[in-house]
Structures are given as structure tokens and as C-alpha cells.
Design a protein around this motif. Sequence first.
Motif, mmCIF file in Angstrom:
data_model
loop_
_atom_site.group_PDB
_atom_site.id
_atom_site.type_symbol
_atom_site.label_atom_id
_atom_site.label_comp_id
_atom_site.label_asym_id
_atom_site.label_seq_id
_atom_site.Cartn_x
_atom_site.Cartn_y
_atom_site.Cartn_z
ATOM 1 N N UNK A 132 0.814 -1.116 -0.296
ATOM 2 C CA UNK A 132 -0.330 0.496 -0.141
ATOM 3 C C UNK A 132 0.916 1.154 0.408
ATOM 4 N N UNK A 133 1.650 0.819 0.793
ATOM 5 C CA UNK A 133 2.354 1.833 0.944
ATOM 6 C C UNK A 133 4.733 1.555 1.174
ATOM 7 N N UNK A 134 5.317 2.670 1.233
ATOM 8 C CA UNK A 134 6.693 2.524 1.914
ATOM 9 C C UNK A 134 6.888 2.371 2.812
ATOM 10 N N UNK A 135 6.217 2.940 3.922
ATOM 11 C CA UNK A 135 5.473 2.494 5.836
ATOM 12 C C UNK A 135 5.810 1.010 5.780
ATOM 13 N N UNK A 136 4.377 0.738 4.923
ATOM 14 C CA UNK A 136 4.490 -1.149 5.096
ATOM 15 C C UNK A 136 5.606 -2.169 5.099
ATOM 16 N N UNK A 137 6.247 -0.979 4.085
ATOM 17 C CA UNK A 137 7.422 -2.149 4.084
ATOM 18 C C UNK A 137 8.732 -1.962 4.856
ATOM 19 N N UNK A 138 8.522 -0.585 5.805
ATOM 20 C CA UNK A 138 9.644 -0.806 6.920
ATOM 21 C C UNK A 138 8.452 -1.285 8.454
ATOM 22 N N UNK A 184 6.783 -4.129 8.369
ATOM 23 C CA UNK A 184 6.961 -5.298 8.081
ATOM 24 C C UNK A 184 8.614 -6.133 8.006
ATOM 25 N N UNK A 185 9.510 -5.346 7.633
ATOM 26 C CA UNK A 185 10.875 -5.637 7.995
ATOM 27 C C UNK A 185 10.902 -5.483 9.676
ATOM 28 N N UNK A 186 10.894 -4.359 10.405
ATOM 29 C CA UNK A 186 10.837 -4.477 11.431
ATOM 30 C C UNK A 186 10.631 -5.404 11.852
ATOM 31 N N UNK A 187 9.680 -6.676 11.195
ATOM 32 C CA UNK A 187 8.625 -7.541 12.317
ATOM 33 C C UNK A 187 9.277 -8.392 12.020
ATOM 34 N N UNK A 188 9.734 -8.874 10.942
ATOM 35 C CA UNK A 188 10.705 -9.301 10.568
ATOM 36 C C UNK A 188 10.534 -10.472 9.218
ATOM 37 N N UNK A 238 14.317 -7.312 0.580
ATOM 38 C CA UNK A 238 14.495 -6.064 -0.296
ATOM 39 C C UNK A 238 15.123 -4.992 0.202
ATOM 40 N N UNK A 239 14.868 -4.731 1.476
ATOM 41 C CA UNK A 239 15.301 -4.108 1.792
ATOM 42 C C UNK A 239 16.726 -3.798 2.147
ATOM 43 N N UNK A 268 13.042 13.930 0.058
ATOM 44 C CA UNK A 268 12.302 13.095 0.039
ATOM 45 C C UNK A 268 11.186 12.809 0.644
ATOM 46 N N UNK A 269 10.247 11.982 0.332
ATOM 47 C CA UNK A 269 9.530 11.639 0.906
ATOM 48 C C UNK A 269 10.335 9.955 1.961
ATOM 49 N N UNK A 270 10.950 9.187 1.306
ATOM 50 C CA UNK A 270 11.507 7.837 1.888
ATOM 51 C C UNK A 270 12.213 8.593 3.031
ATOM 52 N N UNK A 271 12.584 9.477 2.599
ATOM 53 C CA UNK A 271 13.971 10.061 4.012
ATOM 54 C C UNK A 271 13.609 10.258 4.612
ATOM 55 N N UNK A 272 11.823 10.187 5.209
ATOM 56 C CA UNK A 272 11.640 10.277 6.568
ATOM 57 C C UNK A 272 11.492 9.525 7.313
ATOM 58 N N UNK A 273 11.898 8.539 6.664
ATOM 59 C CA UNK A 273 12.063 7.206 6.680
ATOM 60 C C UNK A 273 13.374 6.720 7.399
ATOM 61 N N UNK A 274 14.268 8.043 7.290
ATOM 62 C CA UNK A 274 16.535 7.909 7.793
ATOM 63 C C UNK A 274 16.466 6.366 8.568
ATOM 64 N N UNK A 275 15.378 7.190 9.802
ATOM 65 C CA UNK A 275 16.273 6.403 10.980
ATOM 66 C C UNK A 275 16.001 5.170 11.039
ATOM 67 N N UNK A 276 14.868 4.255 10.278
ATOM 68 C CA UNK A 276 14.914 2.908 9.869
ATOM 69 C C UNK A 276 15.984 2.438 9.429
ATOM 70 N N UNK A 277 16.482 3.393 8.546
ATOM 71 C CA UNK A 277 17.693 2.028 7.112
ATOM 72 C C UNK A 277 19.435 3.735 7.327
#
Length: 301
Positions: A202-208, A210-214, A221-222, A249-258
Motif C-alpha cells: 500500500x505504501x513504503x511505510x508498510x515495507x518498513x 514488515x521488515x521491523x517485524x522480521x 528487499x530492504x 524526498x518521502x522515503x528520507x523521512x524513514x531515515x532513522x530506520x535505514x
Amino acid sequence: MSSIIGVDIGAQSIKACITDPSGKIFSQSDRKTGPEMDSKLFLSSLEEQISELISGSTDQIKGIGLGSPGPIDKENGILISSANLPLLKNVPLVDFLKKKFNVPVYYDNDANCAALGEYWFGEGKTSSNLIVLTLGTGLGGGWVFQGKLFDGYLGNSMEVGHTTIHPGGALCGCGQRGCAEAYFSASGFSSRFFEKTGSKLSDVETLFDLASQDHKEANEILEEGIESLAQLIRNLIHLLNPEHIVLSGGIAKSYPFFGKRLENRVREIIFPIFKEYVKILPGKSVTGALGAASLCLDNKT
């Protein structure tokens, strides 16, 4: 007091703002676009949007800056085409707006505008050698060297998302295989997730999430994406010797994750001398419209 206008033309909307040279935004607006919009309707909507902004301002407007996806002809102020706005062909943006508003109009690729915006207002402020990567639906880039934006021929430089990282690899939206954008972008993540799972993101945040949930495929993919982006950054560091690399950009808002994983991997694969001074940073969320407005500053309006 004088002000400038910035206009960011995107796949889903036109965002515009009035700002002063310090980057203080006085007003802004957002209008929807869509694949059914032809050149005539597009120009009419753009004129109306800017007119409404100006009518609400008591300042003298000194210039208009425009940013859009490429390919463009910067020299002649023409939007050649847009993958997400397929009915727009050879649109004479600059001439149209100059005639309508009788002020200087400056035009560039949206990723170049993002780079210039970070140079004037963001994390790259006053950097002598700045590369900005825009991480969103696609993966773009811009380069500001000694205070000047590098445009290449006709304004189509730094298409870094379409440099090959994995020859013969995943199919990119451009039609080629193995581009960086196919591995680290919203469109790339979505395509890779569908290939591996048969399901849509549905969006990139969903990927992050899911990845945080192993989640096995999400993590694969990440990790593949981080490695691809690290290799792209390695190439840029070795080619252009930047002082700062800013991710916007939008994905950079998730920088703390990656971000830390990316930084560590880059430092593992670059020459030791570069580790001493190259900084990789998340951007300050400089808007696309504000980045476009900075074109007026770059041209000393």
C-alpha cells in the motif's frame, strides 16, 4: 518587500508557494493533476493557481521558479514529456508564464531543484560540493558545486536513479534492467515486493513495518535496496568527491530506520580518505516548491 514564487510539478499535483529569499513561506497551494490532463488544461490550471497566489500577496513578485520531472529542455523552457502525465508533450512552460505574469521565469528538473533547495535552505547550506538524492516514487539526484547547480546539457543531468547497479537485474520503469531506482524507490520496492510475494504494497511505510517485524521478503528487499543505494553513493563519492550527500524526498523521512546501515555500508566500501570528511545526512524536508523558488536565488533575482 519582494517575494518569489516556487512551483513543483508532480505526478499527482502542482504545489506552489510564495516565499522570501530566506525561505520563509507566506502562502502555498496544492492542485491535483492527473493522466487525463492535456497541455491546454494543464497551462490553464497552472496560470489560475499562480494568479490566486499573487492576488493574495501584498509583496512585489520578482520571479517564478519551476521544477518538474524530465525530460525537459531547460534552455528553451519546455517540458518535453512526463511519464505520469502522458498527454503533456513539448509544453512551453517558461514562455507561457513570462507572457502571463511579466516576470523572470526559471525552470529545471525537479531533482535539481531539490538539490538547490537543500543548498540554500537545508542541510547542504553553503556546502562547497553537495550531492542531493531524492528518494520518492523514483530516485533522482542533483549536484551543486561551489554554489552553482550542475545542469548538464539542456538540464537533464544527474539521472542517478538510472545508472546501472546490477547488470541484467530487476526491471526498472525506464525499460532497462538493474537501475538503482529499481531497488531503492517507492516504485522499486513495490515491484520487488510483488515479484517476491504476489501481493501489493500500500505504501513504503508498510515495507518498513514488515521488515521491523522480521518479514522475510520485506527484509530481503530492504537489504538489497540498502546495498544498491550504498553502491550508487560509492560511485558518486569516487566520481565527484562531495563534501555532503543529503537524502531528501518521502522515503528520507524513514531515515532513522535505514540510515545507519546505509552509512556504515558506504564507509566499508569507499576509499579511506573519503571517510575523513564525506557526510551523509537526511534532508530538512525542504519542499519541492521551495526548491523550485531557489532557482530565482541561483539566478540572482
